[in-house]
Design a protein around this motif. Structure first.
Motif, PDB file in Angstrom:
ATOM      1  N   ALA A 182       9.837   2.876  -2.920  1.00  0.00           N
ATOM      2  CA  ALA A 182       9.809   4.337  -3.101  1.00  0.00           C
ATOM      3  C   ALA A 182      10.553   5.060  -2.019  1.00  0.00           C
ATOM      4  O   ALA A 182      10.247   5.982  -1.943  1.00  0.00           O
ATOM      5  N   GLY A 215       0.864  -1.097  -0.239  1.00  0.00           N
ATOM      6  CA  GLY A 215       0.079  -0.049   0.115  1.00  0.00           C
ATOM      7  C   GLY A 215       0.755   1.181   0.160  1.00  0.00           C
ATOM      8  O   GLY A 215       0.264   2.382  -0.277  1.00  0.00           O
ATOM      9  N   LYS A 216       2.086   1.195   0.261  1.00  0.00           N
ATOM     10  CA  LYS A 216       3.061   2.568   0.524  1.00  0.00           C
ATOM     11  C   LYS A 216       4.076   2.292  -0.446  1.00  0.00           C
ATOM     12  O   LYS A 216       5.031   2.878  -0.363  1.00  0.00           O
ATOM     13  N   LYS A 217       4.012   1.350  -1.593  1.00  0.00           N
ATOM     14  CA  LYS A 217       4.753   1.099  -2.529  1.00  0.00           C
ATOM     15  C   LYS A 217       6.259   0.856  -2.075  1.00  0.00           C
ATOM     16  O   LYS A 217       7.298   1.391  -2.561  1.00  0.00           O
ATOM     17  N   LEU A 271      15.094  16.724  -1.862  1.00  0.00           N
ATOM     18  CA  LEU A 271      14.678  16.524  -0.333  1.00  0.00           C
ATOM     19  C   LEU A 271      15.694  17.320   0.664  1.00  0.00           C
ATOM     20  O   LEU A 271      15.332  17.215   1.732  1.00  0.00           O
ATOM     21  N   ARG A 277       0.496  16.829   0.234  1.00  0.00           N
ATOM     22  CA  ARG A 277       0.230  17.090  -1.080  1.00  0.00           C
ATOM     23  C   ARG A 277      -1.178  16.781  -1.283  1.00  0.00           C
ATOM     24  O   ARG A 277      -1.776  15.666  -0.624  1.00  0.00           O
ATOM     25  N   ARG A 282      15.032   6.660  -9.586  1.00  0.00           N
ATOM     26  CA  ARG A 282      15.199   8.120  -8.949  1.00  0.00           C
ATOM     27  C   ARG A 282      15.904   8.238  -7.642  1.00  0.00           C
ATOM     28  O   ARG A 282      15.535   7.413  -6.742  1.00  0.00           O
ATOM     29  N   ILE A 326       8.759   1.206  -9.633  1.00  0.00           N
ATOM     30  CA  ILE A 326       9.356   2.405  -8.841  1.00  0.00           C
ATOM     31  C   ILE A 326      10.737   1.937  -7.907  1.00  0.00           C
ATOM     32  O   ILE A 326      10.424   0.884  -7.296  1.00  0.00           O
ATOM     33  N   ALA A 334       7.734   1.910   0.665  1.00  0.00           N
ATOM     34  CA  ALA A 334       8.355   2.964   1.467  1.00  0.00           C
ATOM     35  C   ALA A 334       8.943   2.065   2.727  1.00  0.00           C
ATOM     36  O   ALA A 334       8.488   1.232   3.198  1.00  0.00           O
ATOM     37  N   ARG A 350      -4.233  15.248  -3.685  1.00  0.00           N
ATOM     38  CA  ARG A 350      -4.415  14.485  -4.907  1.00  0.00           C
ATOM     39  C   ARG A 350      -5.884  14.356  -5.145  1.00  0.00           C
ATOM     40  O   ARG A 350      -6.654  14.314  -4.476  1.00  0.00           O
ATOM     41  N   ASN A 405      12.966   5.573   1.516  1.00  0.00           N
ATOM     42  CA  ASN A 405      12.674   5.715   2.840  1.00  0.00           C
ATOM     43  C   ASN A 405      11.315   6.305   3.152  1.00  0.00           C
ATOM     44  O   ASN A 405      11.116   7.388   2.327  1.00  0.00           O
ATOM     45  N   ASP A 406      10.846   5.809   4.194  1.00  0.00           N
ATOM     46  CA  ASP A 406       9.401   6.356   4.639  1.00  0.00           C
ATOM     47  C   ASP A 406       9.671   7.642   4.971  1.00  0.00           C
ATOM     48  O   ASP A 406      10.482   8.095   6.009  1.00  0.00           O
ATOM     49  N   ILE A 407       8.856   8.652   4.376  1.00  0.00           N
ATOM     50  CA  ILE A 407       9.004  10.118   4.478  1.00  0.00           C
ATOM     51  C   ILE A 407       8.594  10.420   5.993  1.00  0.00           C
ATOM     52  O   ILE A 407       9.075  11.778   6.544  1.00  0.00           O
ATOM     53  N   PHE A 422      17.567  13.038  -3.761  1.00  0.00           N
ATOM     54  CA  PHE A 422      18.126  13.549  -2.119  1.00  0.00           C
ATOM     55  C   PHE A 422      18.094  14.862  -2.095  1.00  0.00           C
ATOM     56  O   PHE A 422      17.814  15.377  -1.379  1.00  0.00           O
ATOM     57  N   VAL A 455      13.039   4.282  -5.847  1.00  0.00           N
ATOM     58  CA  VAL A 455      13.282   5.750  -5.738  1.00  0.00           C
ATOM     59  C   VAL A 455      14.308   5.653  -4.231  1.00  0.00           C
ATOM     60  O   VAL A 455      14.178   4.686  -3.469  1.00  0.00           O
ATOM     61  N   PHE A 515       5.406  16.673   0.781  1.00  0.00           N
ATOM     62  CA  PHE A 515       5.066  15.584   0.093  1.00  0.00           C
ATOM     63  C   PHE A 515       3.995  14.929   1.063  1.00  0.00           C
ATOM     64  O   PHE A 515       2.907  14.441   0.494  1.00  0.00           O
TER      65      PHE A 515
HETATM   66  N1  COA Z   1       7.240   7.701   2.334  1.00  0.00           N
HETATM   67  C1  COA Z   1       6.283   7.376   2.824  1.00  0.00           C
HETATM   68  N2  COA Z   1       5.008   7.325   2.009  1.00  0.00           N
HETATM   69  C2  COA Z   1       5.078   6.943   0.678  1.00  0.00           C
HETATM   70  C3  COA Z   1       6.274   7.176   0.086  1.00  0.00           C
HETATM   71  C4  COA Z   1       7.531   7.310   1.053  1.00  0.00           C
HETATM   72  N3  COA Z   1       8.802   7.579   0.457  1.00  0.00           N
HETATM   73  N4  COA Z   1       6.111   6.901  -1.190  1.00  0.00           N
HETATM   74  C5  COA Z   1       4.842   6.534  -1.315  1.00  0.00           C
HETATM   75  N5  COA Z   1       4.404   6.526  -0.154  1.00  0.00           N
HETATM   76  C6  COA Z   1       2.859   6.370   0.076  1.00  0.00           C
HETATM   77  C7  COA Z   1       2.105   7.818  -0.593  1.00  0.00           C
HETATM   78  O1  COA Z   1       1.739   8.649   0.297  1.00  0.00           O
HETATM   79  C8  COA Z   1       0.509   6.923  -0.482  1.00  0.00           C
HETATM   80  O2  COA Z   1       0.151   6.812   0.773  1.00  0.00           O
HETATM   81  P1  COA Z   1      -1.419   6.910   0.821  1.00  0.00           P
HETATM   82  O3  COA Z   1      -1.983   5.922  -0.385  1.00  0.00           O
HETATM   83  O4  COA Z   1      -1.740   6.554   2.056  1.00  0.00           O
HETATM   84  O5  COA Z   1      -1.742   8.418   0.467  1.00  0.00           O
HETATM   85  C9  COA Z   1       0.985   5.518  -1.289  1.00  0.00           C
HETATM   86  O6  COA Z   1       2.423   5.271  -0.598  1.00  0.00           O
HETATM   87  C10 COA Z   1       1.272   5.271  -2.672  1.00  0.00           C
HETATM   88  O7  COA Z   1       1.708   6.285  -3.202  1.00  0.00           O
HETATM   89  P2  COA Z   1       1.362   7.333  -4.321  1.00  0.00           P
HETATM   90  O8  COA Z   1       2.226   8.574  -4.288  1.00  0.00           O
HETATM   91  O9  COA Z   1      -0.276   7.474  -4.288  1.00  0.00           O
HETATM   92  O10 COA Z   1       1.760   6.473  -5.743  1.00  0.00           O
HETATM   93  P3  COA Z   1       2.377   6.896  -7.072  1.00  0.00           P
HETATM   94  O11 COA Z   1       2.374   5.720  -7.928  1.00  0.00           O
HETATM   95  O12 COA Z   1       1.381   8.122  -7.551  1.00  0.00           O
HETATM   96  O13 COA Z   1       3.682   7.614  -6.944  1.00  0.00           O
HETATM   97  C11 COA Z   1       5.979   7.941  -6.065  1.00  0.00           C
HETATM   98  C12 COA Z   1       4.778   7.121  -6.237  1.00  0.00           C
HETATM   99  C13 COA Z   1       6.841   6.995  -5.540  1.00  0.00           C
HETATM  100  C14 COA Z   1       6.450   8.315  -7.550  1.00  0.00           C
HETATM  101  C15 COA Z   1       5.565   8.882  -5.142  1.00  0.00           C
HETATM  102  O14 COA Z   1       4.954   8.324  -4.197  1.00  0.00           O
HETATM  103  C16 COA Z   1       6.720   9.619  -4.404  1.00  0.00           C
HETATM  104  O15 COA Z   1       7.222  10.280  -5.102  1.00  0.00           O
HETATM  105  N6  COA Z   1       7.133   9.270  -3.283  1.00  0.00           N
HETATM  106  C17 COA Z   1       8.155   9.534  -2.581  1.00  0.00           C
HETATM  107  C18 COA Z   1       9.578   9.106  -3.196  1.00  0.00           C
HETATM  108  C19 COA Z   1      10.690   9.785  -2.122  1.00  0.00           C
HETATM  109  O16 COA Z   1      11.013  10.980  -2.513  1.00  0.00           O
HETATM  110  N7  COA Z   1      11.479   8.917  -1.438  1.00  0.00           N
HETATM  111  C20 COA Z   1      12.567   9.235  -0.751  1.00  0.00           C
HETATM  112  C21 COA Z   1      13.837   8.942  -1.339  1.00  0.00           C
HETATM  113  S1  COA Z   1      14.977   9.625  -0.263  1.00  0.00           S
END
Ligand code: COA
Length: 250
Positions: free
Chosen positions: A62, A22-24, A133, A247, A127, A103, A26, A249, A64-66, A130, A105, A244
């Protein structure tokens, strides 16, 4: 949380699967801790010859969990789990393979710099945002990425923040082979089994000779982590995390 990381043994291959669908994928502190433990256990067990890391269809990770990042910056308690995991990868004496789909990231990209072979699907995008962020590259990538892909490509991916397609990642040396989604696991496991069948001592020595010095890599992981620990408190990083998480949507 137990289900967010699945650890499975298939013969002499250990599979670590990130499974927070559910959180891709993270990655939370608990997920890092479980992955570190699995890598260390597999490394210590003579019955295991090779590690494989997978995500779920469409999401390797995706990053680290933000929300965790924001919490570290607030309560000052960063935790050592992510660094422990990275050090377990750096110190692993057995081949590390990854199968990446979709994905990839942040640490979802940098994990692969520790892998001996990475298989990726055509729809994968790497992707590493860093800088956007307010952070700096991690996982020892400031040392390994220029070595693997050359300085300018490493700078483009890890500092400019350009995404790399699977093709670009393969041309950069980050990916060994591009394979279809339906054959990703089979192809990755087939390579893992082939490595697992090699004479283990010769394999261990060959690997150690071909990789960067392990303790130098560990040191760099710690230096980067210290910078990130400070950056997490910065106004620029906290604004990026809040943007982030807040945001809107459709
Ligand atoms: N930390 C916490 N939650 C995250 C996350 C992260 N790094 N990446 C994704 N999620 C969560 C989203 O908040 C969403 O949660 P919700 O459904 O409860 O709102 C869920 O995962 C699905 O993500 P979503 O953004 O809807 O999917 P998407 O396919 O449209 O986009 C990404 C996917 C990865 C492009 C986008 O989520 C993103 O940019 N995430 C952040 C990536 C990032 O900057 N990571 C840190 C790198 S250092």
């Amino acid at each position: 949380m137990a289900d967010h990381i699945l650890v499975e043994r298939r013969g002499t291959v250990q599979i670590v699967r990130m499974n927070r669908v559910g959180k891709k994928n993270a990655l939370t502190r608990a997920m890092y801790a479980r992955m570190a433990e699995a890598i260390r256990e597999g490394d210590a067990d003579p019955a295991i010859r090779c590690h494989v890391i997978f995500g779920v269809p469409g999401a390797f990770s995706a990053g680290n969990d933000i929300a965790d990042f924001l919490a570290y910056g607030t309560d000052g308690e960063r935790g050592t789990e992510s660094v422990d995991f990275l050090i377990a990868l750096a110190r692993s004496e057995k081949p590390l393979l990854s199968g990446v789909d979709g994905i990839a990231v942040g640490i979802g990209t940098t994990i692969n710099l520790h892998c001996d072979l990475t298989f990726a699907t055509p729809r994968t995008v790497f992707r590493a945002p860093f800088l956007d962020l307010g952070l700096v590259p991690e996982a020892g990538s400031t040392l390994t990425a220029p070595r693997i892909m050359g300085y300018q490509r490493a700078f483009g991916l890890f500092v400019l923040g350009d995404g790399f397609s699977a093709e670009e990642a393969k041309a950069s040396g980050l990916v060994y082979a591009i394979v279809g989604e339906d054959e990703l696991e089979e192809r990755t496991l087939s390579a893992a089994n082939a490595l697992a069948a090699k004479p283990p001592e010769a394999l261990r020595i060959a690997r150690a000779l071909m990789r960067p010095d392990c303790e130098e890599l560990v040191k760099r992981i710690r230096v980067e982590s210290d910078h990130i620990g400070e950056r997490l408190h910065s106004a620029e990083a906290r604004a990026a995390f809040s943007a982030f998480l807040g945001r809107k949507r459709d």
